[in-house]
Design a protein around this motif. Structure first.
Motif, PDB file in Angstrom:
ATOM      1  N   LEU A   1       0.835  -1.195   0.000  1.00 54.61           N
ATOM      2  CA  LEU A   1       0.000   0.000   0.000  1.00 54.61           C
ATOM      3  C   LEU A   1       0.875   1.251   0.000  1.00 54.61           C
ATOM      4  O   LEU A   1       1.196   1.795   1.055  1.00 54.61           O
ATOM      5  CB  LEU A   1      -0.927   0.012   1.220  1.00 54.61           C
ATOM      6  CG  LEU A   1      -2.051  -1.020   1.266  1.00 54.61           C
ATOM      7  CD1 LEU A   1      -2.870  -0.844   2.524  1.00 54.61           C
ATOM      8  CD2 LEU A   1      -2.942  -0.931   0.041  1.00 54.61           C
TER       9      LEU A   1
ATOM     10  N   ALA B   1      -2.776   4.748  -2.258  1.00 58.45           N
ATOM     11  CA  ALA B   1      -2.897   3.529  -3.058  1.00 58.45           C
ATOM     12  C   ALA B   1      -4.253   3.445  -3.758  1.00 58.45           C
ATOM     13  O   ALA B   1      -5.276   3.896  -3.234  1.00 58.45           O
ATOM     14  CB  ALA B   1      -2.710   2.310  -2.168  1.00 58.45           C
TER      15      ALA B   1
ATOM     16  N   VAL C   1      -8.419   1.784   4.225  1.00 59.88           N
ATOM     17  CA  VAL C   1      -8.740   2.099   2.837  1.00 59.88           C
ATOM     18  C   VAL C   1     -10.234   2.348   2.735  1.00 59.88           C
ATOM     19  O   VAL C   1     -11.041   1.630   3.344  1.00 59.88           O
ATOM     20  CB  VAL C   1      -8.327   0.927   1.917  1.00 59.88           C
ATOM     21  CG1 VAL C   1      -8.807   1.153   0.482  1.00 59.88           C
ATOM     22  CG2 VAL C   1      -6.819   0.728   1.965  1.00 59.88           C
TER      23      VAL C   1
ATOM     24  N   GLY D   1      -5.716   4.542   1.236  1.00 61.20           N
ATOM     25  CA  GLY D   1      -5.915   4.198  -0.159  1.00 61.20           C
ATOM     26  C   GLY D   1      -7.388   4.249  -0.485  1.00 61.20           C
ATOM     27  O   GLY D   1      -8.229   4.396   0.410  1.00 61.20           O
TER      28      GLY D   1
END
Length: 287
Positions: free
Chosen positions: A5, A9, A198, A220
């Motif tokens: 990551l 990302a 994320v 991300g």
């Protein structure tokens, strides 16, 4: 944790009948993304030798950047699946704690794990112990109730059990896509947990990506359906980061036929119609 990551990302979401090898091949041809997920597969079916799992869990063309996604209804089967997966060329395992499809929830998989935080954490630990050489991540959602404290404690237990990162789809179990996700929960989890978080959902353009990054600073962003509509979306976002005026020239018709060709070449005949139709259901928005 393996360095999968990078900052900001970009990840492809696991999607049943969609995030198969043909789609990943197509996305990679436009420049790719930082991390891919396979389709969601059943841990029980995998350990029982289900015939189609070789396609569900195919990690090509980028096995070093692709994680295997499983759902499971019990700890033992998932631990066995993790052990058996050691021989597969993949970056790690992602556990699905977010799928709210009735048949998955009824079986005790997906979002059902959110009702038992201790069991969910124990499952993560079992997978971590069974497959220490790869990453272990979890994809989840807010849960059954809009309770940030419960979500924070649930995810904190997963982190303590060995999860390398968490992907949050910030909607409740029954919300589907009827409303925008609570992306503020992504920001809060990132601040409260000691592992990367994320965000997933509601990103359909470079502008959406920028707004989520600026407001929530996730580790991300995972994109699902928009990567089917526009397999070049990751290239577009990366291009706009470098040059705000970047606009790739895409032959939309040729790309559609290329995808169907990949489906015919890389998947068994039994999958051709369903995967072709599923892809075109989203891709035809371009026309």
């Amino acid at each position: 944790m393996p360095d999968l990551l990078p900052p900001d990302a970009l990840l492809l979401a696991p999607m049943v009948e969609l995030s198969h090898r043909p789609l990943r091949e197509l996305i990679e041809s436009f420049g790719g993304c930082d991390l891919y997920c396979t389709e969601m597969a059943s841990a029980s079916a995998f350990v029982s030798g289900a015939p189609w799992d070789r396609y569900f869990l195919d990690t090509l063309p980028c096995p070093g950047r692709t994680v295997l996604q499983f759902y499971a209804s019990d700890r033992g089967r998932m631990a066995e699946a993790a052990i058996r997966s050691r021989s597969m060329d993949a970056a790690g395992i992602d556990l699905n704690f977010g799928c709210s499809a009735p048949q998955i929830e009824k079986s005790g998989g997906g979002v059902r794990w959110m009702l038992d935080p201790a069991a969910a954490a124990d499952l993560v630990k079992a997978v971590r112990d069974a497959r220490p050489e790869g990453t272990v991540s979890v994809k989840t959602r807010i849960g059954y109730e809009d309770d940030y404290g419960y979500l924070r404690d649930f995810c904190g237990g997963l982190a303590g059990a060995g999860a390398d990162w968490i992907v949050l789809h910030p909607r409740l179990k029954n919300e589907k896509f009827r409303r925008s996700g609570r992306w503020d929960y992504v920001r809060r989890l990132r601040e409260d947990l000691g592992i990367p978080v994320v965000g997933n959902g509601d990103v359909r353009s470079p502008e959406d990506w920028r707004a989520r990054v600026d407001a929530c600073a996730p580790s991300g962003i995972m994109i699902g359906r928009e990567a089917v509509r526009r397999p070049w979306i990751f290239a577009l976002i990366k291009g706009r980061i470098a040059d705000p005026d970047y606009s790739p020239l895409i032959d939309v018709r040729a790309t559609a036929f290329r995808m169907l060709e990949l489906v015919e070449t890389l998947l068994p005949r039994e999958f051709h119609r369903s995967r072709g139709r599923r892809f075109l259901h989203y891709y035809c928005d371009n026309f």
